[in-house]
Design a protein around this motif. Structure first.
Motif, PDB file in Angstrom:
ATOM      1  N   MET A  81       1.034  -1.814  -0.112  1.00 20.15           N
ATOM      2  CA  MET A  81      -0.040   0.207   0.034  1.00 20.15           C
ATOM      3  C   MET A  81       1.144   1.303  -0.267  1.00 20.15           C
ATOM      4  N   ASP A  82       0.431   2.119  -0.809  1.00 15.44           N
ATOM      5  CA  ASP A  82       1.432   3.280  -1.039  1.00 15.44           C
ATOM      6  C   ASP A  82       0.754   4.405   0.085  1.00 15.44           C
ATOM      7  N   ARG A  83       0.924   5.021   1.841  1.00 19.93           N
ATOM      8  CA  ARG A  83       0.573   5.497   2.361  1.00 19.93           C
ATOM      9  C   ARG A  83       0.769   7.463   1.509  1.00 19.93           C
ATOM     10  N   LEU A  84       1.374   7.601   0.709  1.00 22.38           N
ATOM     11  CA  LEU A  84       1.802   8.870   0.260  1.00 22.38           C
ATOM     12  C   LEU A  84       0.134   8.628  -0.324  1.00 22.38           C
ATOM     13  N   SER A  85       0.039   8.043  -1.432  1.00 23.13           N
ATOM     14  CA  SER A  85      -1.021   7.869  -1.923  1.00 23.13           C
ATOM     15  C   SER A  85      -2.666   8.205  -1.363  1.00 23.13           C
ATOM     16  N   LEU A  86      -2.570   7.745  -0.100  1.00 22.38           N
ATOM     17  CA  LEU A  86      -3.872   7.510   0.756  1.00 22.38           C
ATOM     18  C   LEU A  86      -3.900   8.619   1.356  1.00 22.38           C
ATOM     19  N   ILE A  87      -2.528   9.551   1.773  1.00 18.47           N
ATOM     20  CA  ILE A  87      -2.908  10.911   3.022  1.00 18.47           C
ATOM     21  C   ILE A  87      -3.025  11.368   1.574  1.00 18.47           C
ATOM     22  N   GLY A  88      -2.522  11.503   0.284  1.00 16.18           N
ATOM     23  CA  GLY A  88      -3.006  13.008  -0.076  1.00 16.18           C
ATOM     24  C   GLY A  88      -4.400  12.429  -1.107  1.00 16.18           C
ATOM     25  N   VAL A  89      -5.259  11.716  -0.693  1.00 14.02           N
ATOM     26  CA  VAL A  89      -6.701  11.153  -1.309  1.00 14.02           C
ATOM     27  C   VAL A  89      -7.545  11.883  -0.664  1.00 14.02           C
ATOM     28  N   VAL A  90      -6.994  11.523   0.997  1.00 12.23           N
ATOM     29  CA  VAL A  90      -7.995  12.454   2.575  1.00 12.23           C
ATOM     30  C   VAL A  90      -7.815  13.498   2.115  1.00 12.23           C
ATOM     31  N   LEU A  91      -6.351  14.379   2.176  1.00 14.31           N
ATOM     32  CA  LEU A  91      -6.246  15.197   2.378  1.00 14.31           C
ATOM     33  C   LEU A  91      -7.206  15.987   1.295  1.00 14.31           C
ATOM     34  N   ALA A  92      -7.149  15.937   0.150  1.00 17.23           N
ATOM     35  CA  ALA A  92      -7.968  16.107  -1.475  1.00 17.23           C
ATOM     36  C   ALA A  92      -9.135  16.351  -0.653  1.00 17.23           C
ATOM     37  N   ILE A  93      -9.561  15.666   0.111  1.00 15.99           N
ATOM     38  CA  ILE A  93     -11.567  15.238   0.061  1.00 15.99           C
ATOM     39  C   ILE A  93     -11.596  16.618   1.756  1.00 15.99           C
ATOM     40  N   VAL A  94     -10.809  16.805   2.090  1.00 11.12           N
ATOM     41  CA  VAL A  94     -10.630  17.405   3.402  1.00 11.12           C
ATOM     42  C   VAL A  94     -10.639  18.991   3.249  1.00 11.12           C
ATOM     43  N   ALA A  95      -9.365  18.996   2.101  1.00 11.10           N
ATOM     44  CA  ALA A  95      -9.901  20.429   1.540  1.00 11.10           C
ATOM     45  C   ALA A  95     -10.599  21.306   1.307  1.00 11.10           C
ATOM     46  N   LEU A  96     -10.943  20.179   0.320  1.00 13.92           N
ATOM     47  CA  LEU A  96     -12.294  20.763  -0.131  1.00 13.92           C
ATOM     48  C   LEU A  96     -13.453  21.018   0.538  1.00 13.92           C
ATOM     49  N   ILE A  97     -13.546  19.541   0.930  1.00 18.70           N
ATOM     50  CA  ILE A  97     -15.501  19.950   1.747  1.00 18.70           C
ATOM     51  C   ILE A  97     -14.747  21.056   2.769  1.00 18.70           C
ATOM     52  N   GLY A  98     -13.902  21.033   3.322  1.00 23.54           N
ATOM     53  CA  GLY A  98     -12.782  21.888   4.853  1.00 23.54           C
ATOM     54  C   GLY A  98     -13.397  23.506   4.027  1.00 23.54           C
ATOM     55  N   GLY A  99     -12.791  23.536   3.119  1.00 25.62           N
ATOM     56  CA  GLY A  99     -13.065  25.057   2.555  1.00 25.62           C
ATOM     57  C   GLY A  99     -14.399  24.903   2.214  1.00 25.62           C
ATOM     58  N   SER A 100     -14.851  24.591   1.644  1.00 31.41           N
ATOM     59  CA  SER A 100     -16.641  24.857   1.170  1.00 31.41           C
ATOM     60  C   SER A 100     -17.402  24.953   2.579  1.00 31.41           C
ATOM     61  N   VAL A 101     -17.012  24.451   3.768  1.00 35.80           N
ATOM     62  CA  VAL A 101     -17.771  24.037   4.379  1.00 35.80           C
ATOM     63  C   VAL A 101     -17.189  26.163   5.570  1.00 35.80           C
ATOM     64  N   LEU A 102     -15.648  26.330   5.705  1.00 36.16           N
ATOM     65  CA  LEU A 102     -15.475  27.368   6.151  1.00 36.16           C
ATOM     66  C   LEU A 102     -15.862  28.275   5.240  1.00 36.16           C
ATOM     67  N   LYS A 103     -16.024  28.310   4.042  1.00 38.72           N
ATOM     68  CA  LYS A 103     -16.074  29.432   3.124  1.00 38.72           C
ATOM     69  C   LYS A 103     -17.756  29.839   3.369  1.00 38.72           C
ATOM     70  N   GLY A 104     -18.726  29.230   4.710  1.00 37.84           N
ATOM     71  CA  GLY A 104     -19.784  29.230   4.242  1.00 37.84           C
ATOM     72  C   GLY A 104     -20.664  28.459   2.847  1.00 37.84           C
ATOM     73  N   ALA A 105     -20.189  27.918   2.759  1.00 37.25           N
ATOM     74  CA  ALA A 105     -21.481  27.557   0.960  1.00 37.25           C
ATOM     75  C   ALA A 105     -21.477  25.828   1.290  1.00 37.25           C
ATOM     76  N   GLY A 106     -20.913  25.375   2.474  1.00 38.48           N
ATOM     77  CA  GLY A 106     -21.696  24.160   3.392  1.00 38.48           C
ATOM     78  C   GLY A 106     -21.218  22.905   2.351  1.00 38.48           C
ATOM     79  N   LEU A 107     -22.195  21.549   2.835  1.00 39.15           N
ATOM     80  CA  LEU A 107     -22.137  20.591   2.063  1.00 39.15           C
ATOM     81  C   LEU A 107     -23.026  20.559   1.584  1.00 39.15           C
ATOM     82  N   SER A 108     -23.922  21.235   1.203  1.00 36.69           N
ATOM     83  CA  SER A 108     -25.086  21.368   0.157  1.00 36.69           C
ATOM     84  C   SER A 108     -24.160  21.507  -1.449  1.00 36.69           C
TER      85      SER A 108
END
Length: 246
Positions: free
Chosen positions: A1-28
């Motif tokens: 298992m390539d841990r860097l790839s797995l970490i990269g995917v998780v961080l990408a999801i966190v960045a996108l969803i977290g950014g949307s929530v923090l900017k006030g757009a929310g998950l919807s």
């Protein structure tokens, strides 16, 4: 298992969803069926038009290499080749016959069989290099499938945004719908740019790196098998092949 790839995917999801929530757009704000249809389905449609079926199937098979790349233990391969060279010097090339079927790698098995059969070293090199070039070409073409999707996705995101703005223009008489309509229009742009830069282009680059590593390992195998066929000293073979470890 390539841990860097797995970490990269998780961080990408966190960045996108977290950014949307923090900017006030929310998950919807990240979900829009029309944008998904235009960008994601449209990107797949474009790449299907571009790609031969055999290449597309190969791309689906090798995408797992992003998380589970093929084993590339060059030190172990060098040790195996040096051991074979010692056996060949003591027992002759036929002494390696029992090792042929024990090799799980078809490329290594084919090369070793030619050595045991007494094929001329230059002929071995030519045949293995032709096979290597063909495999590399096939794998790189498969990796470029994801690169192509990464190129098409942002453009389709812009198309989705323009179509969304066209729909907004039809409702200018109703200001209550303008804000929601504009937000939905730009969701398509997020889909296109996000998919390309957080997933598709990185996947393509990762696959190219894995393929390059495989090619270097097989170049090393060719050099080692040719050295055995020529009866070189095991110590000299080991010294030469260690150059591939850098």
């Amino acid at each position: 298992m390539d841990r860097l790839s797995l970490i990269g995917v998780v961080l990408a999801i966190v960045a996108l969803i977290g950014g949307s929530v923090l900017k006030g757009a929310g998950l919807s704000g990240l979900w829009n069926p029309a944008a998904f249809l235009i960008v994601i389905v449209g990107t797949v449609a474009a790449i299907l038009l571009q790609t031969p079926m055999v290449t597309f199937r190969r791309a689906l098979r090798i995408v797992r290499w992003v998380f589970q790349p093929p084993s590339q233990d060059r030190s172990a391969v060098i040790g195996k080749i040096v051991q074979w060279s010692s056996v060949a010097r003591k027992q002759g090339l036929l002494g390696l016959e029992a090792e042929v079927q024990a090799q799980p790698d078809p490329f290594l098995r084919k090369g070793l069989q030619m050595v045991v059969d007494g094929v001329e070293p230059e002929t071995i090199r030519q045949m293995l290099e032709i096979e290597l070039a063909g495999q590399e070409h096939s794998d790189l073409a498969a990796a470029k499938v994801f690169e192509g999707m990464g190129i098409y996705a942002p453009t389709l995101g812009i198309i989705g945004a323009v179509l969304g703005l066209m729909a907004v223009m039809k409702n200018l008489a109703d200001p209550s719908k303008l804000g929601q309509g504009i937000a939905a229009a730009f969701t398509a742009t997020i889909y296109g740019i996000g998919a390309a830069n957080l997933m598709l282009l990185p996947v393509a680059s990762k696959l190219k790196g894995v393929i390059n590593g495989q090619t270097q390992e097989r170049d090393m195998i060719i050099e080692g098998l040719i050295a055995i066929a020529q009866g070189e000293n095991p110590r000299n073979i080991e010294a030469r092949l260690n150059g591939f470890l850098h």
